[in-house]
Design an enzyme around this catalytic site. Structure first.
Site, PDB file in Angstrom:
ATOM      1  N   CYS A   1       0.878  -0.941   0.242  1.00  0.00           N
ATOM      2  CA  CYS A   1      -0.031   0.747   0.332  1.00  0.00           C
ATOM      3  C   CYS A   1       1.173   1.658   0.114  1.00  0.00           C
ATOM      4  O   CYS A   1       2.076   0.485  -0.344  1.00  0.00           O
ATOM      5  CB  CYS A   1      -1.198   0.070   1.331  1.00  0.00           C
TER       6      CYS A   1
ATOM      7  N   HIS B   1      29.538 -14.357 -22.950  1.00  0.00           N
ATOM      8  CA  HIS B   1      28.537 -13.724 -22.426  1.00  0.00           C
ATOM      9  C   HIS B   1      28.523 -12.799 -22.522  1.00  0.00           C
ATOM     10  O   HIS B   1      29.648 -12.046 -22.432  1.00  0.00           O
ATOM     11  CB  HIS B   1      27.581 -14.376 -21.536  1.00  0.00           C
TER      12      HIS B   1
END
Length: 617
Positions: free
Chosen positions: A378, A536
């Protein structure tokens, strides 16, 4: 012998883990260190543009701001935002309890405060009546924070003060024994503990003034202020590390060597404590050269930049001073490079370990459960979300499900959150915070139909189409067409380009990703053992990846990755987690030397494909 090697390895791992923990506390705050360093270098009385009014910022920043930031970060790492608050409050205890900057005290009290509040939260979880969460949250932080702060003030501060005294006694004893180079065994660790000013002005400065009166110069002014050891460490990080540490090193070099703010390199030592050997070796080498060549300064250089050292050097004494700085830099760089390279190389192994852990997690997870943790968020994270989380937690417990429910503010939603529940007016903000999570919007925090449906899904009634789509994505990561066998031997660079081009041609990455693969290999070998390499791109190239993809290239006669012979080259582009289970299977398959030998010569694409994708099916 094996037992001894295993215990040594475990001890090294513990030291490295401890170093990474210290690093995680300090590195997020490097910007604050740089800000303080710039203000110090410019405005202190001996700075480049002395200004009494602006110089007044220096002491409060190093005394309060920097330790509090470290304390908050350390507490947050252990106990989240509440842990950060308690950690910062506790750090004030050591700040006020000592008259030297309390960086070490902050590194103790920050995590300790976070740990204590986390244990309290675990103890009361599920036991707080709905509606009382905010009251308990606020008072628990206040009471625990007060107790830990008093403990820090009465206990930790005096301990650090005594440590400073021990260092002073050690330096004096070595000087009196005529073993000047050995002072580095005390001076360099003392500097890393942020006791540099205390040693310099409390011990070495007075000794230097006395000697300078008799001889016109003193070597004591060089023992703590020599920028060489710190420069060597920063250069080693610049050359051999990677990621954010590598990117921050050049700026730290300027602040340290040209600006004279040595504190900037201390966090780089703390992240890998074994580097104390490097700065001690560099410092001792420099002092030895200073002694042999008769180097000395006429006064303490402040700030300790190379320009200040030159300014304090008597006429005709430049060569001995610069030679000592150069030698100490070289020795510190060489010793530091060895340890930094070892840590960097181990990070490649960590990538595969992460994938293996991921697949083990997938194996152990019950099929009907789609998440391990639910986040209720919230605006503030203390009121409505706390009550709703308590309510949902009770429902999940009643359903016999082992799923954690946490609550917090929108801004505190973890980036890797799996399932996030928010009021419909907050859902868009939550999606921006956790883009990869599943989001559920509700209107009623307690009796919303979506929450009842969630319980059913968690009990095994989820939509199978989502699971099928998930695994279809996994199957797209490694295609049979992207397993190339019996390739003629080429150079390492050509092999990486070949793997990268397949990723480009099949739509996994942008063309620029190939250059990132080459740059990563230039700084850090991707060889992982058993004749396997996994080239990579660097983390900075993440934006060049369109979707996760893997290609496999077999070179039966082998190619050289530096000194290592490689037969299997596996090109990787990881956008999310889709590739991890396949990567884990590759790791577990190829760590078996016998299977790795078979794969070096096999002519069956199906054999490799079935082994590598078995866990993804």
């Amino acid at each position: 012998m094996d037992k001894k090697n295993n215990s040594t390895k475990k001890a090294q791992e513990r030291v490295q883990k401890f170093g990474r923990f210290l690093s995680a506390m300090v590195m997020p705050n490097i910007g604050a260190f740089i800000a303080w360093g710039i203000i110090t270098a410019l405005f202190i009385p001996t700075g480049w543009v002395p200004n009494e009014q602006l110089g007044a910022l220096v002491d409060p920043m190093i005394t309060y701001l920097l330790p509090l930031l470290i304390g908050y970060t350390g507490g947050q790492m252990i106990g989240g935002k509440r842990g950060g608050v308690v950690g910062a409050v506790a750090t004030m205890g050591v700040i006020v309890g000592a008259d030297v900057p309390m960086f070490i005290g902050a590194m103790i009290m920050g995590p300790l405060g976070g740990y204590i509040i986390k244990k309290f939260d675990d103890a009361v979880e599920g036991k707080i009546p709905a509606g009382f969460e905010m009251l308990v949250n606020n008072f628990s932080v206040g009471i625990i924070g007060a107790i830990v702060t008093l403990l820090a003030f009465l206990g930790i501060g005096p301990v650090v003060q005594n440590l400073n005294h021990v260092l002073e006694v050690g330096v004096r004893a070595i000087v009196n024994a005529g073993l000047l180079p050995l002072t580095s065994l005390f001076v360099e660790p003392g500097k890393i503990l942020f006791l540099n000013n205390a040693m310099n002005h409390g011990v070495l400065g007075p000794l230097g003034l006395q000697e300078a009166k008799e001889l016109g110069k003193s070597i004591f002014f060089l023992l703590e202020t020599n920028p060489g050891p710190g420069l060597g460490i920063l250069l080693a990080y610049w050359v051999f590390s990677k990621g954010s540490v590598k990117q921050s090193a050049p700026g730290a070099v300027i602040i340290h060597f040209l600006g004279g703010i040595h504190e900037i390199y201390f966090p780089y030592i703390l992240m890998n404590p074994i580097l104390l050997l490097a700065v001690a070796a560099g410092g001792a080498s420099g002092v030895l050269v200073f002694s042999i060549l008769g180097a000395g300064l006429v006064a303490t250089p402040s700030p300790g930049s190379i320009f200040a050292l030159i300014a304090m050097t008597p006429k005709g004494g430049y060569l001995p001073v610069l030679a000592g700085v150069l030698i100490s830099t070289a020795v510190s760089f060489l010793v530091g490079a060895y340890f930094i390279k070892r840590v960097s190389n181990r990070q490649n192994e960590d990538e595969l370990s992460e994938a293996q852990e991921r697949v083990a997690e997938l194996k152990g997870k019950q099929p009907e459960l789609s998440v391990n943790t639910i986040v209720f968020a919230c605006d503030a994270g203390m009121g409505s979300s706390a009550m709703a989380a308590t309510n949902l937690r009770n429902k999940i417990k009643k359903a016999g499900l082992d799923i954690q429910v946490i609550h917090g503010a929108i801004e505190e939603i973890p980036a890797d959150a799996e399932l996030v529940i928010t009021h419909e007016s907050l859902t868009e903000r939550a999606k921006a915070k956790a883009k990869n999570a599943e989001h559920i919007s509700i209107k009623d925090y307690f009796n919303d139909a979506a929450l009842e449906g969630l319980i059913d899904r968690l009990k095994g009634k989820s939509n199978r189409r989502q699971e099928i789509h998930f695994f279809e994505e996994k199957m797209d990561v490694l295609k049979k067409a992207n397993i190339k066998l019996n390739l003629p031997s080429v150079t390492k660079i050509e092999a990486i380009k070949m793997a990268g081009q397949i990723l480009v041609d099949d739509g996994y990455v942008e063309k620029e990703y190939i250059q990132s693969m080459l740059e990563r290999e230039e700084h850090l070998s991707t060889y992982i053992g058993n004749g396997v390499a996994i080239p990579h791109g660097a983390g900075s190239a993440k934006h060049l990846i369109k979707k996760s993809g893997i290609v496999v290239l077999q070179f039966p006669d082998g190619i050289l990755f530096d000194e290592n012979k490689v037969h299997i080259v596996i090109g990787i582009a990881g956008a999310g987690d889709e590739h991890l289970s396949i990567l884990a299977n590759i790791a577990s398959t190829l760590e078996n030397e016998e299977i790795a030998e078979v794969f070096k010569k096999t002519t069956s694409v199906e054999e490799i494909y079935s082994k590598f994708t078995a866990e993804a099916l």
